[in-house]
Design a protein around this motif. Sequence first.
Motif, mmCIF file in Angstrom:
data_model
loop_
_atom_site.group_PDB
_atom_site.id
_atom_site.type_symbol
_atom_site.label_atom_id
_atom_site.label_comp_id
_atom_site.label_asym_id
_atom_site.label_seq_id
_atom_site.Cartn_x
_atom_site.Cartn_y
_atom_site.Cartn_z
ATOM 1 N N THR A 1 0.889 0.229 -12.466
ATOM 2 C CA THR A 1 1.305 -1.099 -11.996
ATOM 3 C C THR A 1 0.217 -2.151 -12.152
ATOM 4 N N SER B 1 0.165 -4.015 -6.598
ATOM 5 C CA SER B 1 0.646 -4.887 -7.670
ATOM 6 C C SER B 1 -0.465 -5.685 -8.326
ATOM 7 N N THR C 1 2.371 3.892 -9.215
ATOM 8 C CA THR C 1 3.424 3.796 -8.217
ATOM 9 C C THR C 1 3.187 4.774 -7.066
ATOM 10 N N PHE D 1 -0.248 -11.137 -9.094
ATOM 11 C CA PHE D 1 -0.649 -10.106 -10.047
ATOM 12 C C PHE D 1 -2.148 -10.228 -10.313
ATOM 13 N N ILE E 1 2.851 -4.556 -3.216
ATOM 14 C CA ILE E 1 4.137 -5.196 -3.473
ATOM 15 C C ILE E 1 4.785 -5.710 -2.196
#
Length: 525
Positions: A263, A306, A283, A25, A325
């Motif tokens: 995100t 992400s 997204t 992250f 991701i």
Amino acid sequence: MCSRGLNPQRWLDAFNDLNASIYTFSRCMTLADINSDGNYKLVISDLGTGTTNIKLKVYRGTSLMSEMTLMDVPTGIVTFHMDMNEPRVPAIAVASGPNIFVYKNMRPYFKFSIPSMTVNPLEQDLWHEVRNKQMEVEVFYDLLMLTSYLKFLVHLLIVLLFQMNLGGQGNPTCVGAPIHLVATGLYDVEFRVAVACRDGCIYLVRRGWTQARILVQLPAQAVALVVLPENSSIVTALMNETFHGYTKKGKKQWELKLASAATAVTPVPLHHLGVTLVAVAITGGTVNFYSGCQLMDTITAPDTVSALLFGRFGQEDHSLVLVTINGHLLVKILKRTAQFTAQSSGTGMVPPQQIKMLVPKKTKLFMEQTLRERENAVAMHETFQHDLFRLRLNTARACVNALQSCSNPFSTNTQEPLKMSAQVLGLGPTFKIYITLENMSSSNPVKDLTITFHCDDKLYIIEKPFIQVPMLVPGLTYKFETVAECIAEVGVTDQVRIFIVKLNEIQPLLAAVINMPLSDMLTLV
């Protein structure tokens, strides 16, 4: 593809690794000159599978420089300087489980363990039941809310040098679980810490406070929190697909509806443009860049992003690191010639009349000046009026003198409107004087004019002190010239007066004064 009207050429693709297999992250990435060689590296805390293959990775350019295993799941990473020794090699602090591991020169250096806390027995039983699937998640949530245990998940905020209870003012038992933390300022001078918690509030911590205060009550949980350096304003993306902006005092400035769920968020400081943008990943792989609520640019990744990070990577000051991701690692570089302009405005903005203006604080000097003006208002007004009348009087006298001596470039005679300009050229002792005359009349010619010169004959000799002017036709420009020679033996200057005289008239039509330049004495030797 980028949205229509947006410039797709602002960002250059520097590196794409579709097989990096990184799970991380934004708060687990940082850019730092860990070797003090001017080449900034990318440091990533890779969560692996969540239980295994948890590593601290360092990228140098496009290659993996080193990696080491972490004992627990990391939650954050920062770099800082521990001393003033040269060369300035920063240390890396990694929050992993209940510990903070400090690395220097990519070797373990120090370990700080957060004090353990006693878990409420009833809360522990609830967690065991839901883990063993003996309780529905909705029932579990309701029980936590009814018993207020949701606010006891984290009881203290540890910031190395101090600890703070994240309860509302006057309510020290209601504690929020911190999820996002942004600190600004200096610990020894003045600092501010903005903390977004699981209870949907943003708390504020300042130097000297013993209790955190609620700054903003959010309508939904926060995805990320950013404090802009220009005015300490706060921007946050929420789980209800909105993007909000607040002042440093918690006043909402604007609200923007996103196309899909956010995100990741990161600030994009562009010092050469004097602006700090905010990159918001949503997204689907789209990354939007905002200045306030204004959309400035858009880029697209292969899949949903992400983690985002902006800063210096290698030798490039404006690099954007993206992790998706699916584990893809991408690096983009902002072109040095890139410019940003607003593309569209957001919807749902707070009406301008509800936004409090940021008025600068009144300084001590301003207050003293205001007090002096208040006490001496009458005297200051009289002085101002006196100076204003004196200025008007001097201006009127100068105008009358110019009219009486004809020392103006335009003739006041309506029958013979003339315009004159004079220019002197040369370094001396010989100067050339150019005179330009123009008849400003629309149809009437002017004749019987002469040009005469007046000067101190002990300083200057005029080659043609008298010039006969032919008839001046309207709309044409006539040029005349003569030579003035400086005969003074010392470096002195004087004035040469030029008069436009009409035949059989005593007073000249026009007059001009030329301040002669200082003659170059080297030519006299």
